[in-house]
Scaffold this active site. Structure first.
Site, PDB file in Angstrom:
ATOM      1  N   LYS A 139     -10.808  -9.453   5.239  1.00  0.00           N
ATOM      2  CA  LYS A 139     -10.401  -8.222   4.585  1.00  0.00           C
ATOM      3  C   LYS A 139      -9.669  -9.215   3.320  1.00  0.00           C
ATOM      4  CE  LYS A 139      -6.256  -8.729   4.693  1.00  0.00           C
ATOM      5  NZ  LYS A 139      -5.024  -8.875   4.862  1.00  0.00           N
ATOM      6  N   ASP A 181      -2.947  -5.564  11.248  1.00  0.00           N
ATOM      7  CA  ASP A 181      -4.389  -5.211  10.446  1.00  0.00           C
ATOM      8  C   ASP A 181      -5.352  -5.075  11.312  1.00  0.00           C
ATOM      9  OD1 ASP A 181      -3.064  -5.810   8.169  1.00  0.00           O
ATOM     10  OD2 ASP A 181      -3.530  -7.749   7.900  1.00  0.00           O
TER      11      ASP A 181
END
Ligand code: ATP
Length: 300
Positions: A11, A139
């Site tokens: 990410k 996350d």
């Protein structure tokens, strides 16, 4: 099913605004998170005759015990579906650099949820997995869904966004890893003194870069998307590690539209729309050429 393989993408944060500090010690953030085509690969195998969750892998710099996020994820999954004493091995083939601001561990954790769910014939809905993901780490829910998402709260609340395809170059200094916790703590000391709940603005008013980038995305304007890349945590990292500034400068000087640190760093990514021979310039760094993708972890 005896064996399942899962791809877990990294990410980057196209924007990361730290809004305030919460009573539970976490920070309220607003971040446009984006999955990219840099992957770790998990192989989950049932181990008959064993009661344990065991781990193996190709990188010495992560723990292969109960401190690994994959272990935590498997344990929570088995508890949720009420299976006891199932032996499994999770092999982690790591390509995403560790402690680099690229959510490698979180993506692995999300991958274990999806892989085990497939192995056990989908006992959990995506909503049920999302709830579990949020208990593992801030996350993890993003990594489960992936693509581009506007993340709020600690990062676990998501709203899907459709971004244009972007070329992304990721550069990491070879011998520098940063702890997410340490960077947030330093940020807090600087910007939220005395545990103030109000934002303490240093150096003038803050731009609302997430709003600005969302407009650029609506207009499909890649130059403006690049222009509004931003990361509040960069203020801390730039002061501490000159390599972060060096990489940013270099990426821009070789032709990137812009370059910014990802997450808590120290990886820096650049967005570009012309052919650039990055190998020529970044031989002394860890370097990954990637592009944006529209999904998160997946069985393959
Ligand atoms: P984020 O961007 O989510 O803050 P990061 O990319 O900075 O994460 P990770 O690579 O996820 O950092 O690793 C952070 C820490 O978690 C490391 O210190 C590492 O030892 C530990 N860890 C536990 N399990 C894993 C895993 N499966 N992969 C990577 N790191 C792991």
């Amino acid at each position: 099913m005896e064996k399942v393989r899962v791809k877990t993408p990294a990410k980057i944060n196209l924007t990361l605004e730290v809004l305030n500090k919460r009573h539970d010690g976490y920070h309220e953030i607003k971040s446009l998170m984006q999955s990219v085509s840099l992957y770790d690969f998990l192989t989950i195998t049932k181990q008959e005759g064993s009661n344990d969750i065991t781990l193996s892998g190709n990188k010495p710099d992560i723990p292969y015990d109960e401190n690994n996020l994959c272990y935590k994820s498997a344990k929570i999954f088995f508890e949720k579906i009420n299976i006891k004493n199932q032996g499994i091995n999770i092999n982690i083939e790591k390509r995403i650099p560790v402690a680099a601001g690229l959510a490698g561990g979180s993506s692995n954790a999300a991958g274990v949820l999806v892989g085990l769910n497939e192995m056990y014939n989908n006992p959990l809905s995506i909503d049920a997995m999302s709830k579990l993901a949020a208990t593992i780490g801030s996350d993890v829910n993003f990594c489960l869904h992936g693509g581009a998402q506007l993340a709020t709260s600690r990062g676990e609340n998501l709203q899907s966004v459709s971004t244009p395809d972007l070329n992304v170059i990721i550069i990491k200094p070879k011998n520098l890893s940063l702890s997410t916790k340490d960077i947030y703590t330093k940020y807090s000391e600087l910007f939220f003194p005395h545990n103030a709940q109000e934002e303490f603005v240093v150096g003038g008013p803050k731009f609302q870069n997430t709003e600005l980038i969302m407009n650029a995305i609506k207009d499909n304007n890649i130059e403006n998307i690049a222009l509004f890349l931003s990361n509040d945590l960069e203020k801390v990292a730039l002061g501490l590690y000159e390599q972060v500034q060096e990489i940013k400068n270099k990426l821009i000087s070789v032709g990137c539209l812009n370059a910014i640190m990802s997450g808590s760093g120290p990886s820096v990514f650049g967005i570009y729309n012309t052919e650039i021979d990055f190998y020529e310039y970044f031989a002394d760094y860890e370097m990954f050429e990637a592009f944006t993708i529209d999904k998160g972890v997946s069985v393959y």
